[in-house]
Design a protein around this motif. Structure first.
Motif, PDB file in Angstrom:
ATOM      1  N   VAL A   9      97.071  -2.923  66.968  1.00  0.00           N
ATOM      2  CA  VAL A   9      96.694  -2.690  68.360  1.00  0.00           C
ATOM      3  C   VAL A   9      97.573  -3.590  69.222  1.00  0.00           C
ATOM      4  CG1 VAL A   9      94.317  -2.102  67.767  1.00  0.00           C
ATOM      5  CG2 VAL A   9      94.881  -4.452  68.399  1.00  0.00           C
ATOM      6  N   VAL A  10      97.647  -3.287  70.510  1.00  0.00           N
ATOM      7  CA  VAL A  10      98.464  -4.094  71.409  1.00  0.00           C
ATOM      8  C   VAL A  10      97.744  -5.400  71.718  1.00  0.00           C
ATOM      9  CG1 VAL A  10      99.437  -4.267  73.729  1.00  0.00           C
ATOM     10  CG2 VAL A  10      99.637  -2.128  72.448  1.00  0.00           C
ATOM     11  N   GLU A  11      98.397  -6.501  71.388  1.00  0.00           N
ATOM     12  CA  GLU A  11      97.946  -7.823  71.810  1.00  0.00           C
ATOM     13  C   GLU A  11      98.919  -8.278  72.900  1.00  0.00           C
ATOM     14  OE1 GLU A  11      95.666  -9.802  68.019  1.00  0.00           O
ATOM     15  OE2 GLU A  11      97.784 -10.268  68.282  1.00  0.00           O
ATOM     16  N   ALA A  12      98.391  -8.468  74.090  1.00  0.00           N
ATOM     17  CA  ALA A  12      99.249  -8.697  75.250  1.00  0.00           C
ATOM     18  C   ALA A  12      99.426 -10.182  75.528  1.00  0.00           C
ATOM     19  CB  ALA A  12      98.656  -8.007  76.472  1.00  0.00           C
ATOM     20  N   GLY A  13     100.650 -10.552  75.905  1.00  0.00           N
ATOM     21  CA  GLY A  13     100.951 -11.924  76.259  1.00  0.00           C
ATOM     22  C   GLY A  13     100.642 -12.878  75.132  1.00  0.00           C
ATOM     23  N   CYS A  14     100.407 -14.127  75.470  1.00  0.00           N
ATOM     24  CA  CYS A  14      99.963 -15.106  74.477  1.00  0.00           C
ATOM     25  C   CYS A  14      99.516 -16.369  75.190  1.00  0.00           C
ATOM     26  CB  CYS A  14     101.054 -15.427  73.449  1.00  0.00           C
ATOM     27  SG  CYS A  14     102.444 -16.407  74.055  1.00  0.00           S
ATOM     28  N   GLN A  15      98.739 -17.170  74.481  1.00  0.00           N
ATOM     29  CA  GLN A  15      98.313 -18.455  75.004  1.00  0.00           C
ATOM     30  C   GLN A  15      99.477 -19.446  75.008  1.00  0.00           C
ATOM     31  OE1 GLN A  15      95.320 -19.007  71.949  1.00  0.00           O
ATOM     32  NE2 GLN A  15      93.734 -19.229  73.495  1.00  0.00           N
ATOM     33  N   GLY A  16      99.352 -20.445  75.869  1.00  0.00           N
ATOM     34  CA  GLY A  16     100.221 -21.599  75.775  1.00  0.00           C
ATOM     35  C   GLY A  16      99.581 -22.651  74.894  1.00  0.00           C
ATOM     36  N   SER A  17     100.370 -23.641  74.509  1.00  0.00           N
ATOM     37  CA  SER A  17      99.861 -24.698  73.640  1.00  0.00           C
ATOM     38  C   SER A  17     100.447 -26.033  74.072  1.00  0.00           C
ATOM     39  CB  SER A  17     100.234 -24.415  72.179  1.00  0.00           C
ATOM     40  OG  SER A  17      99.809 -25.459  71.326  1.00  0.00           O
ATOM     41  N   ILE A  18      99.594 -27.047  74.102  1.00  0.00           N
ATOM     42  CA  ILE A  18     100.057 -28.401  74.410  1.00  0.00           C
ATOM     43  C   ILE A  18      99.322 -29.373  73.485  1.00  0.00           C
ATOM     44  CG2 ILE A  18      98.378 -28.589  76.307  1.00  0.00           C
ATOM     45  CD1 ILE A  18     100.310 -30.502  77.692  1.00  0.00           C
ATOM     46  N   THR A  27      94.673 -37.221  68.500  1.00  0.00           N
ATOM     47  CA  THR A  27      95.588 -36.126  68.818  1.00  0.00           C
ATOM     48  C   THR A  27      94.768 -34.897  69.186  1.00  0.00           C
ATOM     49  OG1 THR A  27      97.241 -36.990  67.281  1.00  0.00           O
ATOM     50  CG2 THR A  27      97.494 -34.706  67.981  1.00  0.00           C
ATOM     51  N   VAL A  28      95.101 -34.315  70.317  1.00  0.00           N
ATOM     52  CA  VAL A  28      94.323 -33.198  70.868  1.00  0.00           C
ATOM     53  C   VAL A  28      95.251 -32.005  71.086  1.00  0.00           C
ATOM     54  CG1 VAL A  28      92.944 -32.403  72.835  1.00  0.00           C
ATOM     55  CG2 VAL A  28      92.691 -34.755  71.992  1.00  0.00           C
ATOM     56  N   ASN A  29      94.793 -30.822  70.689  1.00  0.00           N
ATOM     57  CA  ASN A  29      95.534 -29.577  70.930  1.00  0.00           C
ATOM     58  C   ASN A  29      94.747 -28.727  71.925  1.00  0.00           C
ATOM     59  OD1 ASN A  29      96.329 -26.561  69.115  1.00  0.00           O
ATOM     60  ND2 ASN A  29      97.513 -27.544  70.712  1.00  0.00           N
ATOM     61  N   HIS A  30      95.431 -28.328  72.976  1.00  0.00           N
ATOM     62  CA  HIS A  30      94.825 -27.464  73.993  1.00  0.00           C
ATOM     63  C   HIS A  30      95.554 -26.130  73.986  1.00  0.00           C
ATOM     64  CE1 HIS A  30      92.976 -26.021  77.572  1.00  0.00           C
ATOM     65  NE2 HIS A  30      93.926 -26.348  78.426  1.00  0.00           N
ATOM     66  N   ARG A  31      94.822 -25.051  73.733  1.00  0.00           N
ATOM     67  CA  ARG A  31      95.354 -23.693  73.858  1.00  0.00           C
ATOM     68  C   ARG A  31      94.875 -23.154  75.201  1.00  0.00           C
ATOM     69  NH1 ARG A  31      98.389 -21.831  69.381  1.00  0.00           N
ATOM     70  NH2 ARG A  31      98.480 -23.648  67.988  1.00  0.00           N
ATOM     71  N   PHE A  32      95.829 -22.856  76.079  1.00  0.00           N
ATOM     72  CA  PHE A  32      95.463 -22.516  77.441  1.00  0.00           C
ATOM     73  C   PHE A  32      95.909 -21.106  77.807  1.00  0.00           C
ATOM     74  CE2 PHE A  32      99.440 -24.908  77.446  1.00  0.00           C
ATOM     75  CZ  PHE A  32     100.286 -24.179  78.266  1.00  0.00           C
ATOM     76  N   ALA A  33      95.165 -20.503  78.716  1.00  0.00           N
ATOM     77  CA  ALA A  33      95.457 -19.142  79.171  1.00  0.00           C
ATOM     78  C   ALA A  33      96.775 -19.128  79.942  1.00  0.00           C
ATOM     79  CB  ALA A  33      94.329 -18.624  80.047  1.00  0.00           C
ATOM     80  N   PRO A  34      97.472 -17.984  79.909  1.00  0.00           N
ATOM     81  CA  PRO A  34      98.802 -17.941  80.530  1.00  0.00           C
ATOM     82  C   PRO A  34      98.799 -17.929  82.059  1.00  0.00           C
ATOM     83  CG  PRO A  34      98.223 -15.797  79.633  1.00  0.00           C
ATOM     84  CD  PRO A  34      97.165 -16.748  79.177  1.00  0.00           C
ATOM     85  N   ASP A  35      97.624 -18.048  82.687  1.00  0.00           N
ATOM     86  CA  ASP A  35      97.637 -18.215  84.141  1.00  0.00           C
ATOM     87  C   ASP A  35      97.967 -19.654  84.521  1.00  0.00           C
ATOM     88  OD1 ASP A  35      95.193 -19.223  83.161  1.00  0.00           O
ATOM     89  OD2 ASP A  35      94.157 -18.801  85.050  1.00  0.00           O
ATOM     90  N   ARG A  36      98.022 -20.537  83.521  1.00  0.00           N
ATOM     91  CA  ARG A  36      98.419 -21.925  83.742  1.00  0.00           C
ATOM     92  C   ARG A  36      99.815 -22.155  83.194  1.00  0.00           C
ATOM     93  NH1 ARG A  36      92.915 -25.195  81.994  1.00  0.00           N
ATOM     94  NH2 ARG A  36      92.105 -25.505  84.106  1.00  0.00           N
ATOM     95  N   SER A  37     100.602 -22.921  83.914  1.00  0.00           N
ATOM     96  CA  SER A  37     101.902 -23.360  83.410  1.00  0.00           C
ATOM     97  C   SER A  37     101.683 -24.563  82.502  1.00  0.00           C
ATOM     98  CB  SER A  37     102.815 -23.752  84.565  1.00  0.00           C
ATOM     99  OG  SER A  37     102.328 -24.941  85.182  1.00  0.00           O
ATOM    100  N   PRO A  38     102.672 -24.922  81.671  1.00  0.00           N
ATOM    101  CA  PRO A  38     102.539 -26.138  80.867  1.00  0.00           C
ATOM    102  C   PRO A  38     102.265 -27.374  81.726  1.00  0.00           C
ATOM    103  CG  PRO A  38     104.358 -24.826  80.053  1.00  0.00           C
ATOM    104  CD  PRO A  38     103.904 -24.185  81.330  1.00  0.00           C
ATOM    105  N   GLU A  39     102.905 -27.440  82.897  1.00  0.00           N
ATOM    106  CA  GLU A  39     102.693 -28.591  83.774  1.00  0.00           C
ATOM    107  C   GLU A  39     101.250 -28.635  84.287  1.00  0.00           C
ATOM    108  OE1 GLU A  39     106.753 -27.631  83.176  1.00  0.00           O
ATOM    109  OE2 GLU A  39     105.168 -26.354  84.041  1.00  0.00           O
ATOM    110  N   GLN A  40     100.699 -27.479  84.592  1.00  0.00           N
ATOM    111  CA  GLN A  40      99.306 -27.431  85.042  1.00  0.00           C
ATOM    112  C   GLN A  40      98.353 -27.786  83.901  1.00  0.00           C
ATOM    113  OE1 GLN A  40      99.468 -23.380  86.501  1.00  0.00           O
ATOM    114  NE2 GLN A  40      99.405 -24.058  88.640  1.00  0.00           N
ATOM    115  N   ALA A  41      98.687 -27.351  82.685  1.00  0.00           N
ATOM    116  CA  ALA A  41      97.861 -27.699  81.530  1.00  0.00           C
ATOM    117  C   ALA A  41      97.890 -29.200  81.293  1.00  0.00           C
ATOM    118  CB  ALA A  41      98.350 -26.951  80.296  1.00  0.00           C
TER     119      ALA A  41
END
Length: 365
Positions: free
Chosen positions: A172-181, A254-268
């Protein structure tokens, strides 16, 4: 792996893509050792797909049509796998519509590669110009990723109106992707002998507040173009202490944050610094996500051709590289992504055939 003998065979790109998947799987290609498979892919494309321009870049193989169409679709897939885990050579279970292929790379992502190769050889007059990118070293550190090298050395090969990364997506179509920091959150104290602990300040105890904030954190769910991205914030490692009789003066979570693509890495990053205000926060790794881009006409058309409702990609994939180039990008490939990198990796033949049929219909209609 035992006493297993692998035989590199000529690839018949016009064959059933299920059988092509089986052939690809039986050519081992652990990251950094893709030469044999890249050689086979290059030879097959040059011999069987004469309508294509083909180039080799390291252990990446690229092919494209140059028919002067008004739009171009880029299809991308990596040739490498994670290390083999007693799951080669290929094994089959079931038959007919219930056939399942088991083995290293069946899901991640030689089923997707087989679909791309079959399309490259059999669709000779597409309505979009097509670019096929088979690249190396996706499963290791990002600095070795072949797609990044291609972007630096052959950037024109990655330009198009839509990118389809054929990573496993349950067909199925998986659209876009999360960011990671990833960040390291540090607490500081003062060393002392544990027999006189009141003279020190225990940094590990101080990390309790960091863990409390993590436990109480409420992650967002963000709807973008009808796709719901579930964010996450997790401690993935903790370390501190120098000896069993010393009050520790430092602790690092150590913390991993998976963030929605409406945020930039700088905003995350800014968000995490707010969450952990009062603590030292050091960024160790970050990668931006990719918006689904389903409102773009070509992406919307592809989603319609695939049928069903597109879903958010919960994780990071190379669609983010294409999105950074200003292209809408989706994941669409055979196999359950939750089986990737496991010893039990397997792909249903029905997934492979469905992806091949959808892509052929989309580029040919």
């Amino acid at each position: 792996m035992g006493n297993v003998i692998f035989v590199t065979m000529a690839l018949d790109l016009a064959a059933d893509p299920v059988e092509l998947t089986a052939a690809l799987v039986d050519v081992p290609s652990v990251s950094g050792n893709e030469t044999a498979l890249a050689d086979a892919v290059e030879h097959a494309l040059r011999a069987q797909a004469r309508h294509l321009e083909v180039v080799r870049n390291g252990n990446a193989v690229l092919a494209r049509t140059n028919l002067g169409r008004d739009s171009r679709v880029v299809l991308a897939g990596h040739l490498d796998t994670v290390p083999i885990n007693h799951n080669l050579p290929l094994r089959r279970t079931g038959e007919g519509e219930d056939l399942v292929l088991h083995g290293c790379g069946t899901v991640d992502m030689k089923g997707g590669d087989a679909v791309m190769l079959h399309l490259a050889a059999t669709v000779t007059e597409p309505r979009h110009d097509l670019t096929f990118v088979f690249y190396d070293c996706e499963e290791v550190e990002a600095t070795r990723n072949g797609l990044g090298r291609i972007e630096r050395e052959l950037p024109e090969w990655l330009r198009g109106d839509l990118a389809v990364v054929c990573e496993p997506s349950n067909a199925v179509v998986e659209a876009g992707c999360q960011g990671s920091i990833r960040v390291e959150v540090s607490t500081n104290g003062r060393r002392a002998h544990t027999a006189r602990a009141w003279m020190g300040v225990n940094a590990i105890h101080g990390a309790g507040e960091v863990l409390r904030r993590l436990a109480e954190y409420e992650a967002r769910q963000v709807d973008i173009d009808g796709c719901v991205y579930r964010e996450g914030l997790q401690a993935v490692r903790i370390g501190g202490g120098v000896a069993s009789n010393v009050v520790p003066d430092e602790c690092v979570v150590t913390v991993n944050h998976r963030f929605a693509p409406d945020r930039s890495p700088e905003q995350a990053e800014a968000h995490l610094r707010e969450v952990f205000s009062g603590f030292d926060v050091r960024v160790t790794d970050m990668a931006g996500g990719a918006l689904p881009g389903l409102a773009h006409p070509v992406a919307e058309e592809f989603a319609a051709a695939a049928g069903g409702k597109p879903v958010a990609k919960l994780g990071w994939t190379d669609v983010a590289r294409f999105a950074a180039l200003g292209m809408p990008a989706v994941n669409f490939g055979p196999g359950d992504p939750s089986l990737a990198h496991t010893r039990e990796e397997n792909v249903p033949a029905a997934h492979i055939r469905r992806c091949a049929e959808v892509l052929a219909r989309f580029v040919s209609a």
